[in-house]
Design a protein around this motif. Structure first.
Motif, PDB file in Angstrom:
ATOM      1  N   LEU A 116       0.838  -1.197   0.000  1.00  0.00           N
ATOM      2  CA  LEU A 116       0.000   0.000   0.000  1.00  0.00           C
ATOM      3  C   LEU A 116       0.876   1.250   0.000  1.00  0.00           C
ATOM      4  CD1 LEU A 116      -2.696  -1.009   2.665  1.00  0.00           C
ATOM      5  CD2 LEU A 116      -2.937  -1.008   0.172  1.00  0.00           C
ATOM      6  N   PRO A 117       0.376   2.357  -0.521  1.00  0.00           N
ATOM      7  CA  PRO A 117       1.152   3.609  -0.475  1.00  0.00           C
ATOM      8  C   PRO A 117       1.257   4.132   0.951  1.00  0.00           C
ATOM      9  CG  PRO A 117      -1.030   4.022  -1.363  1.00  0.00           C
ATOM     10  CD  PRO A 117      -0.892   2.534  -1.252  1.00  0.00           C
ATOM     11  N   TRP A 118       2.247   4.960   1.198  1.00  0.00           N
ATOM     12  CA  TRP A 118       2.480   5.515   2.523  1.00  0.00           C
ATOM     13  C   TRP A 118       1.251   6.257   3.049  1.00  0.00           C
ATOM     14  CZ3 TRP A 118       4.663   5.418   6.958  1.00  0.00           C
ATOM     15  CH2 TRP A 118       4.742   6.550   7.760  1.00  0.00           C
ATOM     16  N   SER A 119       0.567   6.996   2.174  1.00  0.00           N
ATOM     17  CA  SER A 119      -0.609   7.741   2.618  1.00  0.00           C
ATOM     18  C   SER A 119      -1.692   6.811   3.150  1.00  0.00           C
ATOM     19  CB  SER A 119      -1.159   8.600   1.478  1.00  0.00           C
ATOM     20  OG  SER A 119      -1.391   7.815   0.322  1.00  0.00           O
ATOM     21  N   ALA A 120      -1.765   5.578   2.627  1.00  0.00           N
ATOM     22  CA  ALA A 120      -2.749   4.607   3.120  1.00  0.00           C
ATOM     23  C   ALA A 120      -2.381   4.144   4.524  1.00  0.00           C
ATOM     24  CB  ALA A 120      -2.826   3.415   2.168  1.00  0.00           C
ATOM     25  N   TYR A 121      -1.100   3.909   4.761  1.00  0.00           N
ATOM     26  CA  TYR A 121      -0.680   3.494   6.110  1.00  0.00           C
ATOM     27  C   TYR A 121      -0.897   4.620   7.115  1.00  0.00           C
ATOM     28  CZ  TYR A 121       1.441  -0.646   4.012  1.00  0.00           C
ATOM     29  OH  TYR A 121       1.636  -1.849   3.346  1.00  0.00           O
ATOM     30  N   VAL A 122      -0.668   5.851   6.685  1.00  0.00           N
ATOM     31  CA  VAL A 122      -0.934   6.988   7.570  1.00  0.00           C
ATOM     32  C   VAL A 122      -2.411   7.036   7.940  1.00  0.00           C
ATOM     33  CG1 VAL A 122      -0.960   9.513   7.726  1.00  0.00           C
ATOM     34  CG2 VAL A 122       1.000   8.359   6.722  1.00  0.00           C
ATOM     35  N   ARG A 123      -3.273   6.810   6.938  1.00  0.00           N
ATOM     36  CA  ARG A 123      -4.724   6.805   7.205  1.00  0.00           C
ATOM     37  C   ARG A 123      -5.097   5.656   8.119  1.00  0.00           C
ATOM     38  NH1 ARG A 123      -8.854   7.753   8.893  1.00  0.00           N
ATOM     39  NH2 ARG A 123     -10.794   8.410   7.874  1.00  0.00           N
ATOM     40  N   LEU A 125      -3.306   4.323  10.390  1.00  0.00           N
ATOM     41  CA  LEU A 125      -2.852   4.591  11.756  1.00  0.00           C
ATOM     42  C   LEU A 125      -3.913   5.311  12.584  1.00  0.00           C
ATOM     43  CD1 LEU A 125       0.881   5.678  11.254  1.00  0.00           C
ATOM     44  CD2 LEU A 125       0.052   3.684  12.530  1.00  0.00           C
ATOM     45  N   SER A 126      -4.807   6.037  11.906  1.00  0.00           N
ATOM     46  CA  SER A 126      -5.854   6.761  12.629  1.00  0.00           C
ATOM     47  C   SER A 126      -6.940   5.827  13.153  1.00  0.00           C
ATOM     48  CB  SER A 126      -6.489   7.823  11.719  1.00  0.00           C
ATOM     49  OG  SER A 126      -7.200   7.219  10.654  1.00  0.00           O
ATOM     50  N   VAL A 127      -6.953   4.578  12.677  1.00  0.00           N
ATOM     51  CA  VAL A 127      -7.914   3.584  13.160  1.00  0.00           C
ATOM     52  C   VAL A 127      -7.307   2.913  14.390  1.00  0.00           C
ATOM     53  CG1 VAL A 127      -9.241   1.524  12.572  1.00  0.00           C
ATOM     54  CG2 VAL A 127      -8.731   3.220  10.806  1.00  0.00           C
TER      55      VAL A 127
END
Length: 360
Positions: A116-123, A125-127
Motif C-alpha cells: 500500500l502507499p504511505w498515505s494509506a498506512y498513515v490513514r 494509523l488513525s484507526v
C-alpha cells in the motif's frame, strides 16, 4: 501515414507511458514507506536502550526533526517522525520480516513488504482498534482500493456497517466498485504531497500558491455576505520581541464593533495554532483595538486536503454574553468550512485541468 495506423501507435505509446508512470509512483511509494519504516525502527530501538524511554524518545524525535528538516524539508519534521515511530509499532518487525532480529534489510527488498502507499498506512494509523485496522488493510489490498476509497470507507464506518449487515458478501462486492472521483491518476500519485516531500521536489502549484488563492477566495466570500465585514488588511505584519508574524486576514465587523483576525492553515489543526491565535488576539487587543471597540475575535481555518475546519477563538473574551453575541452574529463555522472545502476542490480541479491541457 495512415490515420488508423497512427492512432494505434499513439494509443500504444500513451498506454506505455501511463503504465510507466504508474509503476514509478508505486516504486517511489514503496521505497518511501520502507525508508520510513526503517526510520521508525531505529527510533524505537534507540528508545529501548534509553533509561527514561518516554522522555528520551521525545527528545530524540525533536532533535532529529531539528537536524533533518532543514536538510530534507518539512516532510522530516517532528510530526512525521512521530508517525514513522507509530508506523513501526503498528507494523513491527515480527509482522514484516521473516527474521525479525535482522539488523539490516536492503530497501528494495523491504519495499516489497509494503504493497500500500504511505498515505494509506498513515490513514490506517488513525484507526485505533487493531481488528478494525486489519480489516481495512486487508480489504484495501484485496479490492485494490485507492487512498480515496480507503478514506471514504473508513469515514463511512464500513467495518461497523458490514458487521451489522445480514448480507456481508454483497456489501464487500459493492465496496470493490470505485465511486466517481476515487480513481487516482499516475500524475496525481506522483504529485502526492508525501512523495514530493520525500523526493525533495516542489509541485508547480505550491502550498504558498494554494494558500494565497484560498485567502483571496475567503476575502471575496466574507465580503459577499453583506456589509458587516470591512476589509482592513492581508498578510498584516506584527512584531513580538525579535520575531515577525503575519496575519493572513484582518477584518472589522461593523455590527459587533470588533476586529476579526483570520489565520489559514493549509495543514491539519494543532494546539499550537490555537496558542498562536491567542497571541495574535492579545497583540491586536493591546495595539490595534480602538476606544469603544469590543475585544477582537479570531477565526482559525484548516484547509487540509480531505478536511476543512473552521473555529472561532472566543476563550479570551471578558464575558460569556459577548461570546454568545459573537456566535449569533458571525457566519456559521460550518458554512465557512464548506466554502473553504468547495473552493479548494475547485482550485485542485483547475490545476489538474491545466496539467492535462499542457500534456496534450
Amino acid at each position: 501515414m495512415d490515420t488508423l495506423q497512427y492512432g494505434e501507435i499513439r494509443n500504444d505509446i500513451v498506454a506505455l507511458l501511463q503504465a510507466a508512470r504508474t509503476a514509478s509512483a508505486r516504486s517511489v511509494n514503496a521505497l518511501m514507506t520502507a525508508a520510513y519504516w526503517e526510520i521508525g525502527r531505529r527510533i524505537v530501538e534507540s528508545e529501548q536502550q534509553g533509561q527514561e524511554r518516554a522522555e528520551y524518545g521525545e527528545a530524540l524525535i525533536k532533535q532529529l526533526a531539528e537536524d533533518l528538516e532543514p536538510r530534507f524539508g518539512r516532510g522530516f519534521g517532528w510530526r512525521n517522525r512521530t508517525q514513522m515511530r507509530a508506523f513501526f509499532l503498528a507494523w513491527p518487525a515480527s509482522k514484516i520480516l521473516q527474521t525479525p532480529s535482522a539488523k539490516s534489510v536492503p530497501l528494495p527488498e523491504l519495499a516489497q513488504k509494503f504493497p500500500l502507499p504511505w498515505s494509506a498506512y498513515v490513514r490506517l494509523l488513525s484507526v485505533r482498534n487493531l481488528e478494525t485496522r486489519a480489516f481495512y488493510e486487508t480489504e484495501a489490498l484485496r479490492s485494490g482500493w485507492s487512498i480515496r476509497q480507503l478514506d471514504r470507507q473508513i469515514g463511512s464506518q464500513f467495518y461497523e456497517r458490514i458487521a451489522l449487515s445480514k448480507n456481508k458478501a454483497a456489501m464487500l462486492q459493492k465496496a470493490e466498485t470505485a465511486a466517481s472521483g476515487d480513481t487516482v491518476t499516475p500524475e496525481q500519485a506522483i504529485k502526492d504531497p508525501f512523495v514530493l516531500e520525500f523526493l525533495g521536489l516542489k509541485d508547480e502549484y505550491s502550498e504558498t500558491d494554494l494558500e494565497a488563492a484560498l485567502i483571496q477566495h475567503l476575502t471575496d466570500f466574507l465580503l459577499e455576505l453583506g456589509d458587516d465585514f470591512a476589509f482592513l488588511g492581508r498578510q498584516k505584519r506584527l512584531r513580538i520581541d525579535d520575531t515577525w508574524f503575519r496575519i493572513d486576514l484582518l477584518f472589522f465587523h461593523r455590527r459587533l464593533r470588533c476586529l476579526v483576525v483570520i489565520d489559514l492553515k493549509v495543514g491539519r489543526f494543532s494546539y499550537a495554532d490555537a496558542g498562536q491565535m491567542h497571541l495574535y488576539l492579545n497583540y491586536a487587543r493591546e495595539h490595534w483595538m480602538k476606544e469603544g471597540e469590543n475585544p477582537p475575535v479570531g477565526l482559525i481555518l484548516c484547509a487540509e486536503k480531505g478536511t476543512a475546519e473552521a473555529h472561532y477563538a472566543l476563550d479570551s473574551l471578558p464575558n460569556k454574553v459577548l461570546a454568545a453575541e459573537y456566535q449569533m452574529v458571525l457566519p456559521d463555522e460550518k458554512v465557512i468550512a464548506n466554502e473553504l472545502k468547495k473552493s479548494r476542490v475547485q482550485l485542485e480541479e483547475r490545476r489538474m485541468s491545466r496539467i492535462q491541457s499542457d500534456s496534450t
